[in-house]
Design an enzyme around this catalytic site. Structure first.
Site, PDB file in Angstrom:
ATOM      1  N   ASP A  21       0.848  -1.198   0.000  1.00 58.61           N
ATOM      2  CA  ASP A  21       0.000   0.000   0.000  1.00 58.61           C
ATOM      3  C   ASP A  21       0.880   1.243   0.000  1.00 58.61           C
ATOM      4  O   ASP A  21       1.633   1.472   0.948  1.00 58.61           O
ATOM      5  CB  ASP A  21      -0.890  -0.060   1.260  1.00 58.61           C
ATOM      6  CG  ASP A  21      -1.708   1.207   1.435  1.00 58.61           C
ATOM      7  OD1 ASP A  21      -1.866   1.955   0.451  1.00 58.61           O
ATOM      8  OD2 ASP A  21      -2.188   1.441   2.566  1.00 58.61           O
ATOM      9  N   ASN A  23      -0.324   4.468  -0.297  1.00 59.32           N
ATOM     10  CA  ASN A  23      -0.956   5.729   0.133  1.00 59.32           C
ATOM     11  C   ASN A  23      -1.664   5.646   1.481  1.00 59.32           C
ATOM     12  O   ASN A  23      -2.442   6.517   1.836  1.00 59.32           O
ATOM     13  CB  ASN A  23      -1.922   6.237  -0.951  1.00 59.32           C
ATOM     14  CG  ASN A  23      -3.084   5.268  -1.164  1.00 59.32           C
ATOM     15  OD1 ASN A  23      -3.137   4.211  -0.532  1.00 59.32           O
ATOM     16  ND2 ASN A  23      -4.011   5.625  -2.030  1.00 59.32           N
ATOM     17  N   ASP A  25      -4.082   3.834   2.731  1.00 55.81           N
ATOM     18  CA  ASP A  25      -5.521   3.577   2.933  1.00 55.81           C
ATOM     19  C   ASP A  25      -5.779   2.128   3.359  1.00 55.81           C
ATOM     20  O   ASP A  25      -6.933   1.694   3.440  1.00 55.81           O
ATOM     21  CB  ASP A  25      -6.335   3.939   1.674  1.00 55.81           C
ATOM     22  CG  ASP A  25      -6.007   3.053   0.485  1.00 55.81           C
ATOM     23  OD1 ASP A  25      -5.094   2.201   0.608  1.00 55.81           O
ATOM     24  OD2 ASP A  25      -6.650   3.197  -0.577  1.00 55.81           O
ATOM     25  N   ASP A  29      -1.874  -1.159  -3.776  1.00 56.49           N
ATOM     26  CA  ASP A  29      -2.199  -0.404  -4.990  1.00 56.49           C
ATOM     27  C   ASP A  29      -1.080  -0.516  -6.021  1.00 56.49           C
ATOM     28  O   ASP A  29      -0.035  -1.115  -5.754  1.00 56.49           O
ATOM     29  CB  ASP A  29      -2.490   1.059  -4.638  1.00 56.49           C
ATOM     30  CG  ASP A  29      -1.437   1.634  -3.707  1.00 56.49           C
ATOM     31  OD1 ASP A  29      -0.247   1.448  -3.996  1.00 56.49           O
ATOM     32  OD2 ASP A  29      -1.808   2.229  -2.671  1.00 56.49           O
ATOM     33  N   ASP A  98      -5.141 -10.424 -15.688  1.00 58.65           N
ATOM     34  CA  ASP A  98      -6.168 -11.412 -15.396  1.00 58.65           C
ATOM     35  C   ASP A  98      -7.376 -11.110 -16.287  1.00 58.65           C
ATOM     36  O   ASP A  98      -7.848  -9.968 -16.326  1.00 58.65           O
ATOM     37  CB  ASP A  98      -6.566 -11.312 -13.919  1.00 58.65           C
ATOM     38  CG  ASP A  98      -6.834 -12.660 -13.304  1.00 58.65           C
ATOM     39  OD1 ASP A  98      -7.585 -13.435 -13.925  1.00 58.65           O
ATOM     40  OD2 ASP A  98      -6.317 -12.937 -12.224  1.00 58.65           O
ATOM     41  N   ASP A 199      -9.402 -16.481 -16.234  1.00 58.21           N
ATOM     42  CA  ASP A 199     -10.193 -16.945 -15.106  1.00 58.21           C
ATOM     43  C   ASP A 199     -11.250 -17.970 -15.537  1.00 58.21           C
ATOM     44  O   ASP A 199     -11.998 -17.720 -16.499  1.00 58.21           O
ATOM     45  CB  ASP A 199     -10.885 -15.711 -14.498  1.00 58.21           C
ATOM     46  CG  ASP A 199     -11.512 -15.975 -13.160  1.00 58.21           C
ATOM     47  OD1 ASP A 199     -10.775 -16.189 -12.198  1.00 58.21           O
ATOM     48  OD2 ASP A 199     -12.767 -15.970 -13.077  1.00 58.21           O
ATOM     49  N   GLU A 241      -7.301 -21.006 -16.497  1.00 62.27           N
ATOM     50  CA  GLU A 241      -7.630 -21.683 -15.240  1.00 62.27           C
ATOM     51  C   GLU A 241      -8.676 -22.746 -15.561  1.00 62.27           C
ATOM     52  O   GLU A 241      -9.791 -22.410 -15.947  1.00 62.27           O
ATOM     53  CB  GLU A 241      -8.177 -20.675 -14.224  1.00 62.27           C
ATOM     54  CG  GLU A 241      -8.403 -21.289 -12.864  1.00 62.27           C
ATOM     55  CD  GLU A 241      -9.338 -20.482 -11.964  1.00 62.27           C
ATOM     56  OE1 GLU A 241      -9.290 -20.667 -10.756  1.00 62.27           O
ATOM     57  OE2 GLU A 241     -10.144 -19.683 -12.486  1.00 62.27           O
ATOM     58  N   HIS A 315      -4.060 -17.164  -5.069  1.00 67.49           N
ATOM     59  CA  HIS A 315      -4.884 -16.416  -4.124  1.00 67.49           C
ATOM     60  C   HIS A 315      -6.121 -17.189  -3.687  1.00 67.49           C
ATOM     61  O   HIS A 315      -6.893 -16.697  -2.870  1.00 67.49           O
ATOM     62  CB  HIS A 315      -5.301 -15.090  -4.776  1.00 67.49           C
ATOM     63  CG  HIS A 315      -6.133 -15.322  -6.004  1.00 67.49           C
ATOM     64  ND1 HIS A 315      -5.617 -15.893  -7.149  1.00 67.49           N
ATOM     65  CD2 HIS A 315      -7.444 -15.108  -6.246  1.00 67.49           C
ATOM     66  CE1 HIS A 315      -6.589 -16.004  -8.039  1.00 67.49           C
ATOM     67  NE2 HIS A 315      -7.707 -15.539  -7.525  1.00 67.49           N
ATOM     68  N   ASP A 316      -6.353 -18.361  -4.262  1.00 70.57           N
ATOM     69  CA  ASP A 316      -7.509 -19.179  -3.885  1.00 70.57           C
ATOM     70  C   ASP A 316      -7.112 -20.367  -3.002  1.00 70.57           C
ATOM     71  O   ASP A 316      -7.984 -21.129  -2.567  1.00 70.57           O
ATOM     72  CB  ASP A 316      -8.193 -19.759  -5.141  1.00 70.57           C
ATOM     73  CG  ASP A 316      -8.790 -18.682  -6.026  1.00 70.57           C
ATOM     74  OD1 ASP A 316      -9.219 -17.640  -5.499  1.00 70.57           O
ATOM     75  OD2 ASP A 316      -8.824 -18.889  -7.260  1.00 70.57           O
TER      76      ASP A 316
HETATM   77  C1  NOJ Z   1     -11.252 -18.011 -10.012  1.00 72.40           C
HETATM   78  C2  NOJ Z   1     -10.517 -16.936  -9.276  1.00 72.40           C
HETATM   79  O1  NOJ Z   1      -9.190 -17.329  -9.112  1.00 72.40           O
HETATM   80  C3  NOJ Z   1     -11.270 -16.729  -7.983  1.00 72.40           C
HETATM   81  O2  NOJ Z   1     -10.554 -15.920  -7.089  1.00 72.40           O
HETATM   82  C4  NOJ Z   1     -12.624 -16.186  -8.299  1.00 72.40           C
HETATM   83  O3  NOJ Z   1     -13.393 -16.126  -7.125  1.00 72.40           O
HETATM   84  C5  NOJ Z   1     -13.378 -17.059  -9.300  1.00 72.40           C
HETATM   85  N1  NOJ Z   1     -12.544 -17.525 -10.364  1.00 72.40           N
HETATM   86  C6  NOJ Z   1     -14.505 -16.298  -9.912  1.00 72.40           C
HETATM   87  O4  NOJ Z   1     -14.001 -15.288 -10.747  1.00 72.40           O
END
Ligand code: NOJ
Length: 542
Positions: A21, A23, A25, A29, A98, A199, A241, A315-316
């Site tokens: 970050d 700034n 908040d 960013d 993405d 995605d 993905e 990130h999932d």
């Molecule tokens: C896969 C993404 O990696 C995930 O973070 C997202 O929630 C779903 N697709 C829906 O876009």
């Protein structure tokens, strides 16, 4: 196979909200990313996969896009984005954007229009169905719990959302939708991006009326069309993905002759600690033999006919060191072991922010401290089905997506140096121990191990193009394999657990040179190795 720049690349994924970050908040960013480009350069990566930075109401943290050609206010401006592209380019780093086009946000102008009336010109951009017996058209479920159909009172129809109800699915059968998507992709290609991470791209060929979601009949036709219309011969990195992909399907996507994608993310290994037929929250211990089988299968089957992407994290997913390593007394050793195991394989490796310093999962007491819509919806759903709070929290501790989304730990100052403000999601309390500054000051850190792995790949065609062969496939503790190209051999031996085990290399060899190891004094007598807890060694064998 024709050589491509992305065959020898290493990709680093940034989840902008949690990276840095600039700034105050409390939210990461674009300028924050620019500040850290030199850190990434030092690590040695050459591509950044940037999770969505587009305008979004953030129901699913940017995976619900309301304007594909504009930047989320919290993250900065288009000028900042152009600057990021420029600064990255100056350092020889490409940016992969993405591409989230299975769905938009319900706040996208197309959906706002589509909702207005049945005869609106955008109506058919989305998937609408009449009720059946006063109810949802069928039993299709959303990936975020509950039905995939949401009723729209005004028009008396349901629309489809395979994710949250604020993420209506686009209708890919409508040629106008496809054209809009390609046009938008060209907008980004013209800015000089390095490619797209696509995605849930395996869902775009869905036929909801037949309950078909993944791998629909027209999926590959759409991807070939997209390749032609949107990539226009540019040599970009495209990675899809694809949750349900088998090697057979992955070859359809990634065989260069078919002009679809560079590669896909396959998730077969990722599902190995999930009870079969149940949800991701229903976990079982990992069986190493299965992991060996699955990863080896992908290595061998795509040989010459496709390209693998190599990843443990995103990130999932939960943090790999907490998941299949040991995030307590052997955190450093096991993080390095897992890195070695993956980076010795054939394919393009992906590193998720924080993985290179061995960041771990988080445990928050209260469900309200979590942000992720998937976990929050699941919590409500399972409470209503009678699960206990403890049971549900336990699943979240193991599999919840916020494990990977806590702010990047830069140093040991307040909030781990991520922000001077109030972080949008809790910082892991272990930041004084685990942070990038400390890692950079310690030449034995996970960071330098990853740097070394990247460097080895850059100078070693055998790692990039060599054949793969598993060794001791029935060994329950050791994951070992050999890579070979024109007589040059690389041997990777990993002790996956904390008990000491013995490994024997039973082929003839003259010398074994250690390229990288996670112990200072690893042995080069590969005919008889006593491996210490999580010991991992990469050799050149002659
Ligand atoms: C896969 C993404 O990696 C995930 O973070 C997202 O929630 C779903 N697709 C829906 O876009």
């Amino acid at each position: 196979m024709e050589r491509k720049w992305w065959h020898s690349s290493v990709v680093y994924q940034i989840y902008p909200r949690s990276f840095n970050d600039s700034n105050g908040d409390g939210i990461g960013d674009i300028n924050g990313i620019i500040e850290k480009l030199d850190y990434l350069k030092e690590l040695g990566i050459d591509v950044i996969w940037l999770s969505p930075v587009y305008k979004s109401p953030n129901d699913d943290n940017g995976y619900d896009i309301s304007d594909y050609c504009d930047i989320m206010d919290e993250f900065g401006t288009m000028e900042d984005m152009d600057n990021l592209l420029k600064e990255a380019k100056n350092r020889g780093i490409k940016i992969v954007m993405d591409l989230v086009v299975n769905h938009t946000s319900d706040e996208h102008k197309w959906f706002i229009e589509a909702k207005k009336s049945k005869d609106n010109e955008y109506r058919d951009y989305y998937i609408w169905r009449d009720p059946v017996n006063g109810k949802e058209p069928n039993d299709l479920g959303s990936c975020f719990s509950g039905s995939a159909w949401e009723y729209d009172k005004e028009s008396g129809q349901y629309y489809l959302h395979l994710f949250s109800k604020k993420q209506p699915d686009l209708n890919w059968e409508n040629e106008k939708v496809r054209k809009e998507v390609y046009k938008m992709m060209n907008f980004w290609v013209d800015k000089g991006i390095g490619g797209f991470r696509m995605d849930v791209i395996d869902l775009i060929g869905k036929i909801p009326d037949k309950m078909i979601t993944g791998n629909g009949p027209k999926l590959h036709e759409y991807l070939q069309e997209m390749n032609k219309e949107a990539l226009r011969g540019n040599d970009l990195l495209t990675v899809g993905e694809t949750w349900g992909a088998t090697p057979e399907v992955a070859k359809l996507y990634s065989n260069p002759k078919r002009n679809e994608l560079s590669m896909v993310f396959q998730f077969e290994h990722i599902g190995l600690d999930q009870i079969e037929g149940k949800e991701k929250w229903d976990v079982k211990p990992l069986d190493l033999l299965e992991l060996k089988k699955v990863l080896s299968k992908w290595q061998v089957e795509l040989e010459g006919e496709g390209w693998n992407s190599l990843f443990w994290n995103n990130h999932d997913l939960p943090r790999i060191v907490s998941r299949w390593g040991n995030d307590k007394e052997y955190r450093v050793e096991s993080a390095k072991m897992l890195g070695t195991l993956l980076h010795g394989m054939k394919g393009t490796p992906y590193i998720y922010q924080g993985e290179e310093i061995g960041m771990t999962n988080i445990r928050l007491e209260n469900i309200n401290e979590y942000n992720d819509i998937e976990s929050l919806n699941m919590y409500k759903d399972r409470i209503s089905k009678g699960y206990s709070h403890e049971e549900i929290m336990n699943s979240i501790y193991i599999k919840g997506r916020d494990n990977a989304r806590t702010p990047m730990q830069w140093n040991d100052t307040e909030n781990a140096g991520f922000t001077t403000g109030n972080p949008w999601l809790a910082v892991n309390k272990n930041y004084k121990e685990i942070n990038a500054k400390k890692a950079i000051e310690d030449k034995d850190s996970v960071f330098y191990h990853y740097k070394k792995l990247i460097d080895i790949r850059k100078h070693n065609d055998t790692i990039i193009y060599g054949d793969y062969k598993i060794l001791c496939p029935e060994d329950k503790n050791i994951f070992a394999y050999i890579r070979e190209l024109n007589g040059d051999k690389i041997l990777v031996v990993c002790n996956f657990y904390e008990n000491e085990v013995n490994f024997k290399y039973d082929e003839k060899y003259n010398s074994a040179e250690i390229l990288v190891s996670n112990y200072k004094d690893s042995s080069n007598l590969v005919e008889n190795l006593n491996l210490r807890p999580y010991e991992a060694i990469m050799y050149r064998i002659k």
